[in-house]
Design a protein around this motif. Structure first.
Motif, mmCIF file in Angstrom:
data_model
loop_
_atom_site.group_PDB
_atom_site.id
_atom_site.type_symbol
_atom_site.label_atom_id
_atom_site.label_comp_id
_atom_site.label_asym_id
_atom_site.label_seq_id
_atom_site.Cartn_x
_atom_site.Cartn_y
_atom_site.Cartn_z
ATOM 1 N N HIS A 45 -5.868 -0.673 -3.986
ATOM 2 C CA HIS A 45 -6.362 0.248 -5.011
ATOM 3 C C HIS A 45 -7.728 0.825 -4.642
ATOM 4 O O HIS A 45 -8.270 1.668 -5.345
ATOM 5 C CB HIS A 45 -6.470 -0.498 -6.354
ATOM 6 C CG HIS A 45 -6.476 0.385 -7.556
ATOM 7 N ND1 HIS A 45 -5.356 0.635 -8.313
ATOM 8 C CD2 HIS A 45 -7.467 1.090 -8.142
ATOM 9 C CE1 HIS A 45 -5.651 1.441 -9.306
ATOM 10 N NE2 HIS A 45 -6.936 1.741 -9.230
ATOM 11 N N GLU A 74 0.510 7.333 0.342
ATOM 12 C CA GLU A 74 -0.674 8.162 0.097
ATOM 13 C C GLU A 74 -1.944 7.428 0.500
ATOM 14 O O GLU A 74 -2.823 7.986 1.175
ATOM 15 C CB GLU A 74 -0.743 8.545 -1.385
ATOM 16 C CG GLU A 74 -2.000 9.314 -1.760
ATOM 17 C CD GLU A 74 -2.151 9.485 -3.269
ATOM 18 O OE1 GLU A 74 -3.150 10.100 -3.681
ATOM 19 O OE2 GLU A 74 -1.276 8.998 -4.016
ATOM 20 N N ASP A 75 -2.053 6.182 0.097
ATOM 21 C CA ASP A 75 -3.267 5.427 0.420
ATOM 22 C C ASP A 75 -3.302 5.024 1.888
ATOM 23 O O ASP A 75 -4.384 4.930 2.488
ATOM 24 C CB ASP A 75 -3.370 4.197 -0.478
ATOM 25 C CG ASP A 75 -3.688 4.568 -1.917
ATOM 26 O OD1 ASP A 75 -4.196 5.689 -2.148
ATOM 27 O OD2 ASP A 75 -3.417 3.758 -2.826
ATOM 28 N N TYR A 76 -2.149 4.800 2.488
ATOM 29 C CA TYR A 76 -2.125 4.472 3.915
ATOM 30 C C TYR A 76 -2.688 5.627 4.739
ATOM 31 O O TYR A 76 -3.382 5.412 5.737
ATOM 32 C CB TYR A 76 -0.701 4.148 4.369
ATOM 33 C CG TYR A 76 -0.624 3.734 5.816
ATOM 34 C CD1 TYR A 76 -0.974 2.438 6.211
ATOM 35 C CD2 TYR A 76 -0.237 4.636 6.802
ATOM 36 C CE1 TYR A 76 -0.923 2.063 7.538
ATOM 37 C CE2 TYR A 76 -0.186 4.261 8.134
ATOM 38 C CZ TYR A 76 -0.531 2.975 8.499
ATOM 39 O OH TYR A 76 -0.504 2.593 9.822
ATOM 40 N N PHE A 106 -9.438 4.195 -5.777
ATOM 41 C CA PHE A 106 -8.715 5.439 -5.525
ATOM 42 C C PHE A 106 -8.202 6.091 -6.806
ATOM 43 O O PHE A 106 -7.945 7.288 -6.841
ATOM 44 C CB PHE A 106 -7.532 5.184 -4.590
ATOM 45 C CG PHE A 106 -7.922 4.590 -3.269
ATOM 46 C CD1 PHE A 106 -9.147 4.877 -2.671
ATOM 47 C CD2 PHE A 106 -7.060 3.732 -2.602
ATOM 48 C CE1 PHE A 106 -9.504 4.345 -1.463
ATOM 49 C CE2 PHE A 106 -7.400 3.195 -1.375
ATOM 50 C CZ PHE A 106 -8.627 3.489 -0.802
ATOM 51 N N ILE A 165 0.853 -1.183 0.000
ATOM 52 C CA ILE A 165 0.000 0.000 0.000
ATOM 53 C C ILE A 165 0.894 1.241 0.000
ATOM 54 O O ILE A 165 1.868 1.317 0.766
ATOM 55 C CB ILE A 165 -0.958 0.015 1.217
ATOM 56 C CG1 ILE A 165 -1.886 1.234 1.168
ATOM 57 C CG2 ILE A 165 -0.222 -0.066 2.531
ATOM 58 C CD1 ILE A 165 -3.014 1.189 2.200
ATOM 59 N N THR A 191 -10.237 -4.108 1.814
ATOM 60 C CA THR A 191 -9.471 -3.491 0.738
ATOM 61 C C THR A 191 -9.529 -4.302 -0.546
ATOM 62 O O THR A 191 -9.738 -5.518 -0.542
ATOM 63 C CB THR A 191 -8.000 -3.311 1.146
ATOM 64 O OG1 THR A 191 -7.489 -4.554 1.643
ATOM 65 C CG2 THR A 191 -7.864 -2.247 2.220
ATOM 66 N N ARG A 195 -5.071 7.371 4.128
ATOM 67 C CA ARG A 195 -6.543 7.391 4.092
ATOM 68 C C ARG A 195 -7.151 6.737 5.335
ATOM 69 O O ARG A 195 -8.367 6.799 5.535
ATOM 70 C CB ARG A 195 -7.044 6.665 2.838
ATOM 71 C CG ARG A 195 -6.595 7.280 1.523
ATOM 72 C CD ARG A 195 -7.028 6.405 0.352
ATOM 73 N NE ARG A 195 -6.460 6.809 -0.913
ATOM 74 C CZ ARG A 195 -7.014 7.669 -1.762
ATOM 75 N NH1 ARG A 195 -8.196 8.206 -1.464
ATOM 76 N NH2 ARG A 195 -6.429 7.976 -2.906
#
Length: 356
Positions: free
Chosen positions: A310, A289-291, A324, A286, A302, A293
């Motif tokens: 994603h 940036e997505d973490y 995302f 991951i 997920t 979230r």
């Protein structure tokens, strides 16, 4: 002359992890074999292991796990990081001794620790065991009964103390697919017929690397909750690599390292899946940036596309998938197809809807 260590790329780490987590292709392993290979599965959400196993095993059905729980072949217990994990009965005897001191230390740093100040701990242990020998009990019931022996002590804290300091397990129907129930506790000896004695720490670390490696010492410590493992790891006969940031990674000598370009199928994973909680540096699955979230700490199911997180998903009159970033046409079709299979597995009616 210092030997230059081989470097493994981020995609190489990703594909190695997916392969070892049985997520590159569904495995023909049995449920017990898979759970043991994974060194347990995160199970604080009672239904999560069902979705985790469905994504990993061929022809998995809910009863394949539910029957094992009912028959005490697998069990839910506080283990790694002092959180509830699903392990086989045989593995509980191997894993719990390694993590026993961790559970004691976690209680000693918890908000409940003061309840035992000045208490005869041997007597506390004996009374708690006697209460559980009478019958399995909820944590609240344990606390109330213990408070009768030690008036003036907080009942909730006394109940928590039992589940940190004694080798205990949660009993079905909690965790059985299609059923519900409070968290009712018994000692491992009562429910499983034995408690482990041999704390094989190096064997525990080796098994982690076989299922999650290559990994840093910090990765091993984050996954398990244990500390001070550097000397343990360095004393083992392990393969050593470096990642692209120059960090030292350890691995079992025969750990598979698939080609980084190996195709990775779409997978739907449950909240708190092993894949997301197995490393200090989670960028192998991951992005930072997505973490941010909050989906890992917040416990959202997920979606993996090309091996990386994603998006997220949830059931709501069908299956809602939030991605995302835009999907290619081929990726979209794969998400729709795998989502339809997920709906069929969960016996949920409706359609797969993809939103950004």
């Amino acid at each position: 002359m210092v030997r230059e260590l081989p470097v493994i790329t981020l995609r190489g780490l990703n594909r190695a992890l997916l392969h070892r987590q049985l997520l590159l292709e569904r495995s023909e392993r049995s449920v017990t074999d898979a759970v043991e290979h994974l060194v347990g599965m995160q199970a604080q959400e009672p239904q999560a292991p069902y979705y985790g196993l469905w994504s990993r095993l061929q022809d998995f059905a809910p009863a394949d796990l539910g029957d094992l729980l009912t028959d005490a072949k697998v069990v839910r217990a506080p283990l790694h990081r002092a959180t509830i994990h699903l392990v086989t009965a045989a593995d509980h005897a191997r894993v719990e001794p390694v993590l026993r001191d961790l559970l004691h230390r976690r209680f000693g740093s918890s908000q409940f620790r003061g309840v035992l100040t000045g208490l005869d701990l041997d007597k506390f242990d004996a009374v708690a065991r006697e209460l559980l020998a009478e019958r399995p009990r909820t944590r609240s019931e344990l606390g109330r009964c213990l408070a009768e022996h030690w008036s003036g002590r907080n009942a909730e804290s006394l109940g928590y103390a039992v589940t940190y300091l004694l080798p205990v397990v949660q009993l079905p129907p909690r965790g059985v697919w299609g059923r519900s129930g409070q968290a009712v506790w018994a000692t491992a000896e009562q429910w499983l017929g034995r408690v482990g004695d041999d704390a094989d720490l190096t064997g525990f670390v080796r098994r982690y690397l076989a299922a999650f490696g290559p990994a840093t010492v910090k990765d091993i410590q984050l996954w398990s909750g244990l500390t001070r493992l550097r000397d343990v790891v360095r004393g083992m006969d392990l393969r050593v690599l470096r990642d692209e940031q120059g960090r030292e990674l350890f691995d079992v000598p025969d750990g598979p390292l698939p080609d980084p370009d190996t195709p990775a199928p779409v997978r739907f994973l449950p909240e708190f899946d092993n894949l997301l909680l197995g490393h200090d540096d989670r960028t192998r699955v991951i992005s930072d940036e997505d973490y941010r979230r909050g989906i890992v700490i917040g416990g959202k199911p997920t979606l993996l596309v090309d091996g990386f997180v994603h998006g997220t998903w949830r059931f709501s009159e069908g299956l809602d998938v939030q991605v995302f970033r835009p999907l290619t046409a081929a990726q979209r079709e794969e998400v729709l197809a795998e989502g339809a299979r997920l709906l069929a597995f969960a016996s949920v009616r409706g359609e797969v809807r993809i939103t950004t």
